[in-house]
Design a protein around this motif. Structure first.
Motif: not given
Length: 501
Positions: A318-345
């Motif tokens: 339920g928490k923010r993960i990034m500067d939503e206006r950062a560049d694509r590489l920064t945002c993509s890394k932050a988004i793909m770090a969000c995982r369930h315990s089984d490592n699924s997205p």
């Protein structure tokens, strides 16, 4: 390797994600090349770069033939988001922004490049942004009225957007202008190989009448290009085998925004003849991708609201993960770090106020196609997406405090477009998609392809757009692909004239 000595021709093919690449072999020194046709300048590809080169070369008095392997023009340019970075554009000036410049844009690009960008090339491109914009206007391209915003990684609002919301609004109008002025466009012409004399290109082997992806269709013809060949054939993101070779770390399960024909066979053919590749492992993901629609889709348009007006949260916390206006590489890394315990997205949620955008086509379209949803409360959002309600409420409360103070101590986001969040909301899920190849063929500042042995320009072989490499470094900023392709269209024709003087 010429009609006087030897002829490099197709003798084998390599299956690589549905593409065939010619392997050069010496032919008889006494056997002349049989040319089926001779033209002046051949342009391979019909996206932003190909259209701009063709139109500007024609205006410089060069006869141009454009070859497109697909059944329609435009390639990835036709389906991109239609964003175009233009410092000093008329809308920007009308908004009172007078402190922007090509140098300011390049400064932002070099920060995103993480030290790997080509500052000299980026400067040349930025200096041609306004002429490229005016070329579009003159051709009848319709940009959104009074629209100019700041997009991810830029420090100024300098991005205009095509009225229709896709780059097709540019390529179709430039194609119409090209046809009026004499450009010869040919669809279903797939380049199989290059015909060389040493490091000078003489022409191409073309599969005429090709029907993608059937490699048995059409027939081979040899086309001589007296003044040169311009590669504007795009990237290789749909070539799964090549992707895995150059970047084995790239998740092969990621969807792709590109059209199915983005397989890179012209790039590989040029490499087989000595063209120098650079940064091939730098493949960019679009952080605005949606797991709820295939391909490019509408998520890019919807997230042009979400990144500015809303926030992105991890559904597991339920928490923010990034500067939503950062560049694509920064945002993509932050988004793909969000995982369930089984490592699924764990697809992050991006949401903003529904009532602030009533009747907005970007919202109605996304809701209609079920890649976004309207919810009446945080409670409904938490239940629908299994988000911890207490933490979600705390995040929104904290965010609204940041908005009031106009500062973001968590991620240092620029807050000039941030608004207080209050229900009802529009919410969507995001997950990056493979989007753009920063790698490709190395060129000089005039677009001449560099030879991998001599490190000097090859003769009469040019490249522009995504087929080139070493320009943007690790991360290309949003709205700069359109700029690069269109701007190179002003540069290469001058090189062609100089080389044929």
């Amino acid at each position: 390797m010429s009609d006087r000595r030897s002829f490099l021709k197709m003798t084998a093919s390599l299956a690589a994600g549905g593409l065939a690449v010619g392997l050069p072999v010496q032919a008889s020194e006494t056997k002349p090349i049989k040319w089926d046709e001779q033209v002046d300048l051949l342009v391979i590809g019909s996206g932003f770069a190909g259209q701009s080169v063709a139109l500007n070369a024609t205006r410089a008095g060069i006869n141009v033939t454009v070859l497109e392997k697909m059944q329609v023009i435009g390639g990835n340019s036709a389906i991109n988001g239609g964003w175009f970075a233009v410092p000093k554009n008329p809308v920007q000036l009308a908004q009172g922004i007078h402190d922007d410049s090509p140098a300011e844009l390049v400064k932002d690009q070099m920060i995103a490049a993480r030290g790997m960008g080509n500052e000299a090339m980026l400067t040349r491109l930025a200096e041609h942004a306004l002429p490229a914009y005016n070329m579009c206007i003159d051709a009848g391209v319709q940009f959104k009225k009074d629209f100019n915003i700041q997009v991810g990684g830029h420090n100024k609002a300098r991005a205009v957007r095509v009225e229709a919301g896709t780059g097709g609004g540019i390529v179709t109008k430039l194609c119409e202008a090209g046809k009026r002025e004499g450009v010869d466009y040919r669809l279903q012409h797939k380049v199989e190989d290059f015909i060389m004399d040493g490091d000078e290109i003489l022409g191409v082997v073309v599969r005429k009448g090709y029907r993608f992806p059937d490699e048995s269709t059409g027939h081979l013809v040899n086309i001589r290009a007296r003044k040169g060949v311009v590669l504007a054939s795009g990237g290789f993101t749909r070539n799964m085998k090549l992707r895995a070779i150059v970047d084995p770390s790239l998740d092969p399960t990621l969807d792709c925004t590109n059209h199915l024909g983005a397989t890179g066979e012209a790039t590989l053919a040029a490499m087989a003849h000595g063209a120098l590749p650079v940064h091939m492992n730098m493949i960019q993901t679009g952080h605005w991708g949606s797991p709820d629609e295939g391909g490019f889709g509408w998520s890019n348009a919807l997230l042009s609201i979400g990144w500015h007006k809303g926030i992105a949260v991890n559904p597991t916390t339920g928490k923010r993960i990034m500067d939503e206006r950062a560049d694509r590489l920064t945002c993509s890394k932050a988004i793909m770090a969000c995982r369930h315990s089984d490592n699924s997205p764990a697809y992050p949620l991006v949401f903003f106020n529904k009532n602030d955008h009533l009747g907005d086509g970007r919202v109605t379209r996304a809701v209609r196609d079920e890649m976004a949803w309207e919810v009446d409360s945080l409670e409904e959002m938490a239940k629908k997406f299994n988000v911890p309600l207490k933490d979600l409420k705390a995040t929104v409360t904290q965010w609204n405090q940041y908005v009031a103070k106009r500062e973001d101590p968590d991620f240092n986001r620029k807050m000039d477009t941030a608004v207080e969040l209050k229900p009802p909301f529009v919410v969507s899920r995001v997950w990056p998609k493979v989007h753009y190849c920063m790698g490709g063929l190395k060129t000089d500042l005039d677009g001449r392809v560099i030879n991998s042995q001599s490190l000097a320009p090859m003769k009469k072989l040019y490249a522009a757009g995504e087929v080139t490499g070493g320009v943007h470094g690790y991360a290309r900023l949003s709205s700069c692909a359109c700029l690069e392709g269109l701007a190179m269209g002003f540069i290469i024709p001058k090189a062609v004239q100089a080389d044929n003087a």
